[in-house]
Write a protein that holds these residues in place. Structure first.
Motif, short mmCIF file in Angstrom:
data_model
loop_
_atom_site.label_atom_id
_atom_site.label_comp_id
_atom_site.label_asym_id
_atom_site.label_seq_id
_atom_site.Cartn_x
_atom_site.Cartn_y
_atom_site.Cartn_z
N GLU A 11 -20.92 43.89 47.14
CA GLU A 11 -20.61 44.76 46.00
C GLU A 11 -21.37 46.08 46.09
O GLU A 11 -20.80 47.15 45.83
N THR A 38 -19.61 48.26 48.87
CA THR A 38 -18.31 48.83 48.49
C THR A 38 -18.46 49.85 47.35
O THR A 38 -17.73 50.84 47.32
N THR A 39 -19.39 49.60 46.44
CA THR A 39 -19.64 50.59 45.37
C THR A 39 -20.13 51.90 45.96
O THR A 39 -19.70 52.99 45.54
N ASP A 91 -22.33 38.10 47.56
CA ASP A 91 -21.60 38.91 46.58
C ASP A 91 -22.36 40.19 46.25
O ASP A 91 -21.77 41.26 46.14
N GLN A 114 -10.56 43.27 51.17
CA GLN A 114 -10.48 44.50 50.37
C GLN A 114 -9.88 45.66 51.17
O GLN A 114 -9.78 46.77 50.65
#
Length: 444
Positions: A434, A437-438, A430, A168
């Protein structure tokens, strides 16, 4: 009547004054601790950063020595243990891991996985520090993420998360705790979580990262909180998966009140469902933290055996890996914990501790925390730096968002997951990536 009211009023004012003085003294002690830590860090010598190849430490000879010893071991007797042993690490589990290590485990897989990352070493103070450093895209390179593990773990814990973050575009720095993995055992005593926090900050500055984001679990959560408190101008945000930096009488009282009057404590039904099922909590906590008591009082007494015995290492290091991944951290459900954590992951973690011969040093972190850092860690607050907390159902303990606010005054994100435990990077990769990064998107 007037005299009584005057006396009562004077007594109340006196109590308020005493409480104020006590808090003032405590606040000054905390600030003095911060100043002392910064002065100590400024006096440390540093060396250059050099590349490091894990293959030079994870040698086939070490693996062969370990498996040879396991093959020659005295097979642990079952002693008519129940299916789910209440006596500690089950013989069934110890023999299962030992048999897998000697008959099925692929030693080369560990090196192959680790060598997909770029490894480095540098000396900061007394610590010969190992770390992974993966540089992301130019666009996101300005916000590096520091991934911090705890005990009994190594950077192996992040082997699935790091590629996801790098893909990412994020830059990732993942150091090994002193006495864990490829960071060698310190030669001097007193390497507590606070000392490690200073070391990690100096590492980031040395790499040219004066602003960074921290993610931590277990000791990593505590070390990250210390870094955020001592260096708030450098930490952009803190994301933790362990949510009990402070756990004292206030937190215990909330658990008790929540048992009888949940609406007074829990803000949502989801929060209540996560925290309120405390039937059998006392028994589980007593057994769960037996290792904590030993390691805060006599770590070396146990440590010598772990350095010398691969079977002992499997029993002591390997046991919490699965119990802290089991439903409700229930040792009786270790089989489910093993499925969640993974048998190969247990073997890889134990192998790294064995090859580096640093299990003894890893236990000392508890002693140095308890006798050097405890008052400071139990009383500081982080008023302004944004914080996110990910709650996984099989974590060792949970606190409400309101209780967490005592430590973290600027909580931006507080999420709950339907699966995952103390080592969420392995059993809910995951979900934890997640969340992280959120959170980064929210604060940038």
């Amino acid at each position: 009547m007037f005299c009584c009211l005057t006396l009562i009023g004077g007594l109340v004012l006196f109590i308020i004054f005493i409480v104020f003085l006590a808090k003032r003294k405590k606040s000054l002690r905390i600030q003095n601790r911060v100043n002392t830590l910064k002065d100590k860090a400024n006096s440390w010598d540093e060396s250059e950063v050099i590349e490091f190849n894990p293959r030079t430490k994870l040698l086939e000879d070490d693996f062969n020595e370990m498996t040879d010893r396991l093959k020659k071991r005295i097979v642990v007797p079952n002693l008519d243990e129940p299916q789910n042993s209440p006596y500690g690490t089950p013989a069934t589990y110890v023999n299962m891991v030992a048999d897998h290590m000697t008959n099925s485990f692929d030693f080369s897989m560990v090196n192959n996985v680790l060598c997909q990352f770029k490894h480095f070493k540098t000396v900061i103070g007394d610590i010969n520090l190992h770390f992974i450093h993966m540089v992301g895209s130019e666009e996101k390179k300005s916000t590096p993420i520091m991934l911090l593990h705890g005990w009994p773990s190594t950077v192996w814990e992040f082997h699935k998360s790091i590629p996801m973050l790098v893909e990412q575009g994020y830059t990732v720095v993942a150091p090994s705790l002193p006495g864990h993995g490829f960071t060698e055992a310190p030669t001097l005593p007193g390497v507590s979580p606070c000392i490690v926090a200073l070391t990690y900050h100096k590492l980031m500055v040395k790499l040219g990262y004066h602003k960074y984001i921290i993610h931590g679990g277990d000791w990593g959560a505590i070390i990250g909180a210390v870094m955020t408190h001592v260096y708030p101008d450098h930490v952009i945000g803190l994301h933790n998966t362990l949510n009990h930096i402070h756990f004292g009488w206030r937190q215990v009282s909330q658990l008790l009140v929540g048992l009888f009057a949940p609406k007074l404590v829990y803000q949502t039904h989801q929060e209540e469902a996560f925290i309120n099922p405390i039937s059998g909590l006392e028994e589980r906590m007593y057994k769960k933290f037996a290792f904590f008591h030993i390691q805060t009082v006599i770590p070396d007494t146990l440590g010598y055996a772990l350095v010398d015995s691969p079977l002992g290492l499997i029993s002591w290091i390997g046991s919490p890996l699965v119990t802290m991944s089991a439903p409700n951290n229930d040792p009786k459900q270790w089989r489910k914990g093993l499925i969640n954590y993974g048998l190969d992951n247990v073997c890889a973690t134990v192998l790294i501790f064995w090859a580096m011969r640093n299990a003894q040093a890893s236990l000392r972190m508890y002693y140095d925390f308890y006798w050097n850092d405890r008052e400071y860690l139990e009383n500081f607050t982080i008023p302004t730096v944004p914080v996110a907390i990910s709650n996984f159902p099989n974590e060792i303990i949970h606190l409400t968002k309101f209780t967490s606010w005592r430590t973290f005054n600027n909580i931006k994100q507080f999420t709950y997951h339907d699966h995952g435990g103390h080592f969420s990077h392995l059993d809910n990769t995951d979900g934890v990536v997640e969340d992280l990064t959120t959170f980064i998107h929210k604060i940038q």
